[in-house]
Scaffold this motif. Structure first.
Motif, PDB file in Angstrom:
ATOM      1  N   UNK A 188      -4.720  50.098  37.365  1.00  0.00           N
ATOM      2  CA  UNK A 188      -4.005  50.555  38.550  1.00  0.00           C
ATOM      3  C   UNK A 188      -2.609  51.054  38.158  1.00  0.00           C
ATOM      4  N   UNK A 189      -2.539  51.924  37.173  1.00  0.00           N
ATOM      5  CA  UNK A 189      -1.274  52.470  36.729  1.00  0.00           C
ATOM      6  C   UNK A 189      -0.642  53.277  37.853  1.00  0.00           C
ATOM      7  N   UNK A 190       0.640  53.020  38.090  1.00  0.00           N
ATOM      8  CA  UNK A 190       1.344  53.708  39.164  1.00  0.00           C
ATOM      9  C   UNK A 190       1.796  55.087  38.686  1.00  0.00           C
ATOM     10  N   UNK A 191       1.505  56.084  39.484  1.00  0.00           N
ATOM     11  CA  UNK A 191       1.921  57.445  39.188  1.00  0.00           C
ATOM     12  C   UNK A 191       3.209  57.704  39.950  1.00  0.00           C
ATOM     13  N   UNK A 192       4.166  58.317  39.278  1.00  0.00           N
ATOM     14  CA  UNK A 192       5.474  58.583  39.860  1.00  0.00           C
ATOM     15  C   UNK A 192       5.652  60.073  40.068  1.00  0.00           C
ATOM     16  N   UNK A 193       6.239  60.457  41.203  1.00  0.00           N
ATOM     17  CA  UNK A 193       6.563  61.852  41.484  1.00  0.00           C
ATOM     18  C   UNK A 193       7.953  62.143  40.951  1.00  0.00           C
ATOM     19  N   UNK A 194       8.087  63.231  40.196  1.00  0.00           N
ATOM     20  CA  UNK A 194       9.391  63.696  39.732  1.00  0.00           C
ATOM     21  C   UNK A 194       9.478  65.203  39.922  1.00  0.00           C
ATOM     22  N   UNK A 195      10.684  65.669  40.155  1.00  0.00           N
ATOM     23  CA  UNK A 195      10.894  67.112  40.175  1.00  0.00           C
ATOM     24  C   UNK A 195      10.869  67.614  38.736  1.00  0.00           C
ATOM     25  N   UNK A 196      10.693  68.905  38.557  1.00  0.00           N
ATOM     26  CA  UNK A 196      10.688  69.477  37.210  1.00  0.00           C
ATOM     27  C   UNK A 196      12.031  69.232  36.533  1.00  0.00           C
ATOM     28  N   UNK A 197      13.131  69.358  37.285  1.00  0.00           N
ATOM     29  CA  UNK A 197      14.469  69.133  36.737  1.00  0.00           C
ATOM     30  C   UNK A 197      14.612  67.702  36.233  1.00  0.00           C
ATOM     31  N   UNK A 198      14.161  66.721  37.014  1.00  0.00           N
ATOM     32  CA  UNK A 198      14.255  65.316  36.601  1.00  0.00           C
ATOM     33  C   UNK A 198      13.366  65.057  35.386  1.00  0.00           C
ATOM     34  N   UNK A 199      12.162  65.618  35.397  1.00  0.00           N
ATOM     35  CA  UNK A 199      11.245  65.447  34.266  1.00  0.00           C
ATOM     36  C   UNK A 199      11.859  66.019  32.987  1.00  0.00           C
ATOM     37  N   UNK A 200      12.408  67.231  33.067  1.00  0.00           N
ATOM     38  CA  UNK A 200      13.007  67.867  31.896  1.00  0.00           C
ATOM     39  C   UNK A 200      14.199  67.060  31.372  1.00  0.00           C
ATOM     40  N   UNK A 201      15.026  66.546  32.288  1.00  0.00           N
ATOM     41  CA  UNK A 201      16.187  65.743  31.892  1.00  0.00           C
ATOM     42  C   UNK A 201      15.746  64.475  31.172  1.00  0.00           C
ATOM     43  N   UNK A 202      14.713  63.810  31.702  1.00  0.00           N
ATOM     44  CA  UNK A 202      14.229  62.573  31.089  1.00  0.00           C
ATOM     45  C   UNK A 202      13.527  62.835  29.761  1.00  0.00           C
ATOM     46  N   UNK A 203      12.790  63.938  29.675  1.00  0.00           N
ATOM     47  CA  UNK A 203      12.128  64.298  28.413  1.00  0.00           C
ATOM     48  C   UNK A 203      13.176  64.586  27.331  1.00  0.00           C
ATOM     49  N   UNK A 204      14.267  65.239  27.703  1.00  0.00           N
ATOM     50  CA  UNK A 204      15.346  65.521  26.748  1.00  0.00           C
ATOM     51  C   UNK A 204      16.014  64.215  26.308  1.00  0.00           C
ATOM     52  N   UNK A 205      16.212  63.289  27.245  1.00  0.00           N
ATOM     53  CA  UNK A 205      16.799  61.993  26.902  1.00  0.00           C
ATOM     54  C   UNK A 205      15.881  61.242  25.938  1.00  0.00           C
ATOM     55  N   UNK A 206      14.577  61.268  26.204  1.00  0.00           N
ATOM     56  CA  UNK A 206      13.612  60.606  25.322  1.00  0.00           C
ATOM     57  C   UNK A 206      13.659  61.198  23.918  1.00  0.00           C
TER      58      UNK A 206
END
Length: 163
Positions: free
Chosen positions: A4-22
């Protein structure tokens, strides 16, 4: 891992920012902390070496954030901020009367509202789960973590405009 993995909604901007941080933490963050640990080791006795212990603590924090970001990005739905149609859904800003007090908050992930003063409730939180799918004017109640029953009336649903 649960099925039952929870799926999270993110905007493209938030996703890109977090991917860059990672990426930054995975490459530069790990390399930098490894150099600090090595330099501290060369100073000698590790039992009383404050620099070594501080670097190891920082390494733990970096690794924890890497795990958090990896899990979040692996289980994310990326999309445009939904246009509000008066229905509570992830990515919308809600104004609600909660236990007699008016509150304004975003339904989604706190990473979407990074840098904003807006409160955020996930769609899996007791409040979020209770109001997802409700229309303006709808009322419901939910059970708070302390066991108390709390009444909620949705008074407004708006499109999230970002920071």
């Amino acid at each position: 891992m649960s099925q039952e993995t929870q799926v999270t909604f993110l905007t493209q901007e938030a996703y890109d920012r977090l991917a860059a941080e990672l990426e930054e933490l995975s490459v530069n963050g790990r390399n930098e902390i490894a150099k600090r640990i090595e330099a501290a080791r060369e100073e000698g006795d590790l039992k009383e070496n404050g620099g070594y212990h501080a670097a190891k603590d920082e390494q733990g924090k970096i690794e924890a954030r890497i795990v958090q970001l990896t899990q979040l990005l692996r289980h994310t739905t990326v999309g445009a901020i939904p246009e509000s149609h008066g229905v509570v859904e992830p990515g919308t800003v809600i104004t609600a009367n909660i236990a007699g007090d008016e509150s304004v908050f975003l339904i989604g992930n706190r990473e979407m509202a990074a840098g904003s003063d807006l409160s955020v409730y996930s769609e899996q939180s007791p409040l979020g789960a209770a109001i997802i799918g409700l229309n303006v004017g709808d009322s419901t109640s939910y059970t708070a973590p302390n066991g108390k029953q709390i009444d909620v009336t949705v008074t407004k649903v708006e499109t999230y405009a970002g920071q």
